[in-house]
Design a protein around this motif. Structure first.
Motif, PDB file in Angstrom:
ATOM      1  N   THR A  45      84.682  27.655  94.424  1.00 28.40           N
ATOM      2  CA  THR A  45      85.480  26.155  94.444  1.00 28.40           C
ATOM      3  C   THR A  45      85.395  25.500  92.995  1.00 28.40           C
ATOM      4  O   THR A  45      85.601  24.085  92.915  1.00 28.40           O
ATOM      5  CB  THR A  45      85.382  26.034  96.035  1.00 28.40           C
ATOM      6  OG1 THR A  45      83.785  25.006  95.795  1.00 28.40           O
ATOM      7  CG2 THR A  45      86.324  26.753  96.754  1.00 28.40           C
ATOM      8  N   PHE A  46      84.138  25.577  92.946  1.00 27.89           N
ATOM      9  CA  PHE A  46      82.971  24.402  91.373  1.00 27.89           C
ATOM     10  C   PHE A  46      82.812  23.669  92.199  1.00 27.89           C
ATOM     11  O   PHE A  46      82.620  22.976  91.602  1.00 27.89           O
ATOM     12  CB  PHE A  46      84.147  24.787  90.107  1.00 27.89           C
ATOM     13  CG  PHE A  46      84.778  26.221  89.716  1.00 27.89           C
ATOM     14  CD1 PHE A  46      83.531  27.420  88.755  1.00 27.89           C
ATOM     15  CD2 PHE A  46      85.872  26.266  90.272  1.00 27.89           C
ATOM     16  CE1 PHE A  46      83.834  28.175  88.302  1.00 27.89           C
ATOM     17  CE2 PHE A  46      86.705  27.244  89.304  1.00 27.89           C
ATOM     18  CZ  PHE A  46      85.294  28.410  88.728  1.00 27.89           C
ATOM     19  N   ILE A  47      82.661  23.815  93.196  1.00 24.94           N
ATOM     20  CA  ILE A  47      81.837  22.440  94.238  1.00 24.94           C
ATOM     21  C   ILE A  47      81.125  22.725  95.194  1.00 24.94           C
ATOM     22  O   ILE A  47      80.259  24.113  95.516  1.00 24.94           O
ATOM     23  CB  ILE A  47      82.733  21.896  95.225  1.00 24.94           C
ATOM     24  CG1 ILE A  47      84.421  21.814  94.398  1.00 24.94           C
ATOM     25  CG2 ILE A  47      81.884  21.006  96.186  1.00 24.94           C
ATOM     26  CD1 ILE A  47      85.251  21.563  95.458  1.00 24.94           C
ATOM     27  N   ASN A  48      79.624  21.908  94.871  1.00 19.41           N
ATOM     28  CA  ASN A  48      78.250  22.146  95.607  1.00 19.41           C
ATOM     29  C   ASN A  48      77.581  24.124  95.618  1.00 19.41           C
ATOM     30  O   ASN A  48      77.468  24.702  96.241  1.00 19.41           O
ATOM     31  CB  ASN A  48      78.597  22.072  96.955  1.00 19.41           C
ATOM     32  CG  ASN A  48      78.535  21.366  97.544  1.00 19.41           C
ATOM     33  OD1 ASN A  48      78.188  19.860  97.114  1.00 19.41           O
ATOM     34  ND2 ASN A  48      79.548  20.984  98.561  1.00 19.41           N
ATOM     35  N   MET A  49      77.810  24.141  93.626  1.00 20.46           N
ATOM     36  CA  MET A  49      77.379  25.577  93.608  1.00 20.46           C
ATOM     37  C   MET A  49      76.082  25.652  93.396  1.00 20.46           C
ATOM     38  O   MET A  49      75.382  27.014  93.218  1.00 20.46           O
ATOM     39  CB  MET A  49      77.925  25.765  92.253  1.00 20.46           C
ATOM     40  CG  MET A  49      79.444  25.151  91.730  1.00 20.46           C
ATOM     41  SD  MET A  49      79.936  25.715  90.132  1.00 20.46           S
ATOM     42  CE  MET A  49      80.086  27.217  90.486  1.00 20.46           C
ATOM     43  N   LYS A  50      75.217  25.175  93.628  1.00 27.41           N
ATOM     44  CA  LYS A  50      73.941  24.485  94.084  1.00 27.41           C
ATOM     45  C   LYS A  50      73.409  25.025  95.416  1.00 27.41           C
ATOM     46  O   LYS A  50      71.898  24.652  96.089  1.00 27.41           O
ATOM     47  CB  LYS A  50      73.112  24.375  93.183  1.00 27.41           C
ATOM     48  CG  LYS A  50      72.633  24.516  91.964  1.00 27.41           C
ATOM     49  CD  LYS A  50      71.456  25.862  91.747  1.00 27.41           C
ATOM     50  CE  LYS A  50      71.101  25.881  90.104  1.00 27.41           C
ATOM     51  NZ  LYS A  50      70.790  27.659  90.378  1.00 27.41           N
ATOM     52  N   GLU A  51      73.923  24.842  96.193  1.00 23.97           N
ATOM     53  CA  GLU A  51      74.340  24.294  97.867  1.00 23.97           C
ATOM     54  C   GLU A  51      74.170  25.400  98.340  1.00 23.97           C
ATOM     55  O   GLU A  51      74.475  26.048  98.360  1.00 23.97           O
ATOM     56  CB  GLU A  51      74.459  23.230  98.523  1.00 23.97           C
ATOM     57  CG  GLU A  51      74.107  22.477  99.866  1.00 23.97           C
ATOM     58  CD  GLU A  51      75.843  22.091 100.209  1.00 23.97           C
ATOM     59  OE1 GLU A  51      74.973  20.538  99.524  1.00 23.97           O
ATOM     60  OE2 GLU A  51      76.158  21.880 101.092  1.00 23.97           O
ATOM     61  N   TYR A  52      72.970  25.451  99.378  1.00 30.38           N
ATOM     62  CA  TYR A  52      72.299  26.612 100.403  1.00 30.38           C
ATOM     63  C   TYR A  52      73.906  26.943 101.266  1.00 30.38           C
ATOM     64  O   TYR A  52      74.456  25.734 101.632  1.00 30.38           O
ATOM     65  CB  TYR A  52      72.016  26.527 101.004  1.00 30.38           C
ATOM     66  CG  TYR A  52      71.333  27.965 102.457  1.00 30.38           C
ATOM     67  CD1 TYR A  52      70.839  29.060 102.308  1.00 30.38           C
ATOM     68  CD2 TYR A  52      71.399  27.221 103.849  1.00 30.38           C
ATOM     69  CE1 TYR A  52      70.759  30.082 102.869  1.00 30.38           C
ATOM     70  CE2 TYR A  52      71.268  28.248 104.327  1.00 30.38           C
ATOM     71  CZ  TYR A  52      71.493  29.295 104.207  1.00 30.38           C
ATOM     72  OH  TYR A  52      71.123  30.208 105.520  1.00 30.38           O
ATOM     73  N   PRO A  53      74.279  28.388 101.984  1.00 31.83           N
ATOM     74  CA  PRO A  53      75.624  28.449 101.960  1.00 31.83           C
ATOM     75  C   PRO A  53      75.073  28.580 103.942  1.00 31.83           C
ATOM     76  O   PRO A  53      75.193  29.535 103.502  1.00 31.83           O
ATOM     77  CB  PRO A  53      75.992  29.390 101.657  1.00 31.83           C
ATOM     78  CG  PRO A  53      75.143  30.622 100.651  1.00 31.83           C
ATOM     79  CD  PRO A  53      74.275  29.272 100.303  1.00 31.83           C
ATOM     80  N   LEU A  54      75.130  27.287 104.481  1.00 34.63           N
ATOM     81  CA  LEU A  54      74.673  27.136 105.867  1.00 34.63           C
ATOM     82  C   LEU A  54      75.436  28.210 106.891  1.00 34.63           C
ATOM     83  O   LEU A  54      74.661  28.734 107.413  1.00 34.63           O
ATOM     84  CB  LEU A  54      74.465  25.850 106.203  1.00 34.63           C
ATOM     85  CG  LEU A  54      73.785  25.527 107.722  1.00 34.63           C
ATOM     86  CD1 LEU A  54      72.325  26.532 107.999  1.00 34.63           C
ATOM     87  CD2 LEU A  54      73.638  24.240 108.107  1.00 34.63           C
ATOM     88  N   ASN A  55      76.545  27.946 106.688  1.00 30.23           N
ATOM     89  CA  ASN A  55      77.645  28.848 107.776  1.00 30.23           C
ATOM     90  C   ASN A  55      77.992  30.486 107.316  1.00 30.23           C
ATOM     91  O   ASN A  55      77.399  30.950 108.087  1.00 30.23           O
ATOM     92  CB  ASN A  55      79.195  28.263 107.128  1.00 30.23           C
ATOM     93  CG  ASN A  55      79.020  28.452 105.564  1.00 30.23           C
ATOM     94  OD1 ASN A  55      78.497  28.701 104.806  1.00 30.23           O
ATOM     95  ND2 ASN A  55      80.022  28.005 105.213  1.00 30.23           N
ATOM     96  N   ILE A  56      77.475  30.118 106.049  1.00 30.80           N
ATOM     97  CA  ILE A  56      77.686  32.331 105.968  1.00 30.80           C
ATOM     98  C   ILE A  56      75.556  32.679 105.906  1.00 30.80           C
ATOM     99  O   ILE A  56      75.650  33.965 106.687  1.00 30.80           O
ATOM    100  CB  ILE A  56      77.374  31.979 104.450  1.00 30.80           C
ATOM    101  CG1 ILE A  56      78.445  32.046 103.279  1.00 30.80           C
ATOM    102  CG2 ILE A  56      76.248  33.982 104.043  1.00 30.80           C
ATOM    103  CD1 ILE A  56      79.510  33.082 103.767  1.00 30.80           C
TER     104      ILE A  56
END
Length: 468
Positions: A10-21
């Protein structure tokens, strides 16, 4: 059986850990019959970000093909996407390519958008076999077991799926009562690097804000993890060298006993001074005792959702804050040495110029008394499915957005895509420009203070900007 989880670009929060995943991955890893892999489209998209405006309009772009190639290298039996409304176009692009390449396995999706729009999602993305509705940690492994055993999906609660071209929606699944029974989110994705690690210490929100879709997936009854369980997760993150962690509860300060429980556990592990925490709060859940507790926990900053400076709009949008308490509460937070971010929204249903002017005046007052430790964030109202705002917008305009062709811009920090105020478009746009200009001016003091007082964080942000 090989399962590949995918976070769409999405080109948003690209460096944020994907907690849901992380939660779904960990839940699947408990099954002996499953091999699980993860493809992070956000991080793959990092090198393409300069071409974003072209990519989002190109269904067969090399970015989507490269993600598909990475998926096929793993030879999956099941592919599953974790989706927000903003990521539905990506999900369709990738799914269409996967099917055009002859993939015969199962493709599923989960997350807030499929939860609120299961039939629509399945109808618009032909290649999908089914979607998970609500929490997925129990549901999706059950789906995978059924597929592995070639069993019926008809008795699995919390899903919608296609059966000979017909969409069937099963009975809802009850929320997970004891969150401590969940495994720790998997974080050892060695191929990817995340600078922003987040956790949840609770799920659910008791408040009825009309713009929020949180209740669609978590409900309004709040379920809390134990302090010991939360601390275990924080300790795992700390062991990976991380020093900043965001607690993304809808309202972390909702229950003082819960916060005290976490603090005691952190202190017992000597983590209360080693990790800086960021937490979300509400103006009416913050008092002096809570501030003392947050300071002991080494909370770095607190976010407050105020949304509007208009008392009339506070009632109308069901936020129901007392405007007179906003500046004193944030000033107390600043005086305690804790920085804050105050979120405002522009474009509420029925909002007028006078309402926005009330917000304008509140921001000026905040800047005067709390400026160097308080950041003002302006967001444009976007009606999300599952909210009262969505109902209002669709009643007024009908179908105003095709999420499966144009969802990339459906993000609340972008330009408005729909005007649900009582203002003409040109007046509304002028008001947006006016209030953003004010916020930018007010935030200068905060940025200077932050750069001087926290050089380590400043250096990290500069490094990320030039390396991304």
């Amino acid at each position: 059986m090989e399962i590949v989880l995918v976070r769409p670009t999405t080109f948003i929060n690209m460096k944020e850990y994907p907690l849901n995943i992380g939660y779904i991955y960990a839940s699947l890893k408990q099954e002996n019959s499953f091999e699980v892999s993860f493809i992070d489209g956000e991080q793959i998209g990092l090198k393409y970000i300069k071409d974003r405006d072209i990519i989002v309009k190109t269904p067969r772009h090399i970015l989507w093909k490269s993600i598909v190639n990475r998926i096929f290298e793993l030879n999956p039996d099941i592919i599953a996407f974790s989706c927000y409304s903003v990521s539905m176009t990506t999900t369709k692009y990738i799914t269409d390519i996967i099917r055009s390449e002859g993939f015969k396995g199962q493709i599923w999706a989960g997350g807030i958008h499929p939860t609120t729009c299961p039939s629509e999602t399945l109808g618009n993305i032909e290649g999908l076999n089914g979607v998970v509705i609500g929490e997925g940690e129990k549901t999706f492994p059950e789906v995978c077991r059924a597929i592995y055993n070639n069993a019926s999906l008809s008795d699995i609660k919390g899903i919608a799926y296609k059966d000979n071209g017909t969409v069937k929606i099963n009975e809802n699944r009850q929320l997970i009562e004891d969150l401590d029974t969940l495994p720790m989110p998997f974080r050892d994705f060695s191929e990817y690097s995340y600078s922003n690690h987040i956790i949840l210490s609770s799920r659910g929100c008791p408040f009825g804000c009309d713009f929020c879709d949180s209740k669609s997936i978590w409900g309004r009854r709040v379920r809390f993890r134990s302090g010991e369980h939360v601390t275990r997760e924080i300790e795992e993150i700390a062991q990976k060298g991380q020093k900043f962690i965001g607690i993304r509860d809808d309202t972390f300060t909702l229950r003082k006993k819960h916060v005290e429980d976490i603090y005691r556990s952190l202190k017992n592990k000597n983590l209360d001074k080693r990790i800086k925490l960021n937490v979300g709060s509400r103006i009416d859940t913050m008092d002096n005792e809570m501030l003392v507790l947050l300071k002991k926990m080494n909370v770095n900053f607190v976010t407050f959702g105020v949304e509007t400076g208009s008392a009339t709009m506070q009632k109308k949008i069901k936020k129901n804050l007392d405007i007179s308490t906003v500046v004193p509460t944030i000033k107390k937070t600043s005086d305690a040495g804790i920085r804050s971010v105050t979120f405002f929204m522009v474009g509420h249903p029925g909002e007028t110029e006078n309402d926005i002017n009330d917000t304008y005046l509140l921001i000026k007052e905040l800047s005067k008394y709390c400026g160097k430790r308080n950041f003002i964030s302006i967001n444009i109202v976007f009606p999300y499915p599952g909210t009262g705002y969505w109902n209002y917008a669709t009643l007024k305009y009908g179908k105003f957005i095709d999420f499966y062709k144009k969802s990339f811009n459906y993000y609340h920090q972008s330009k408005p895509l729909v005007n649900i105020t009582n203002m003409e478009n040109d007046v509304f746009n002028n008001q947006i420009t006016r209030i953003i200009r004010l916020a930018n001016s007010c935030n200068i003091k905060y940025k200077i203070y932050t750069a001087i007082s926290n050089p380590t964080l400043t250096a990290r942000k500069i490094k990320e900007r030039f390396l991304s």
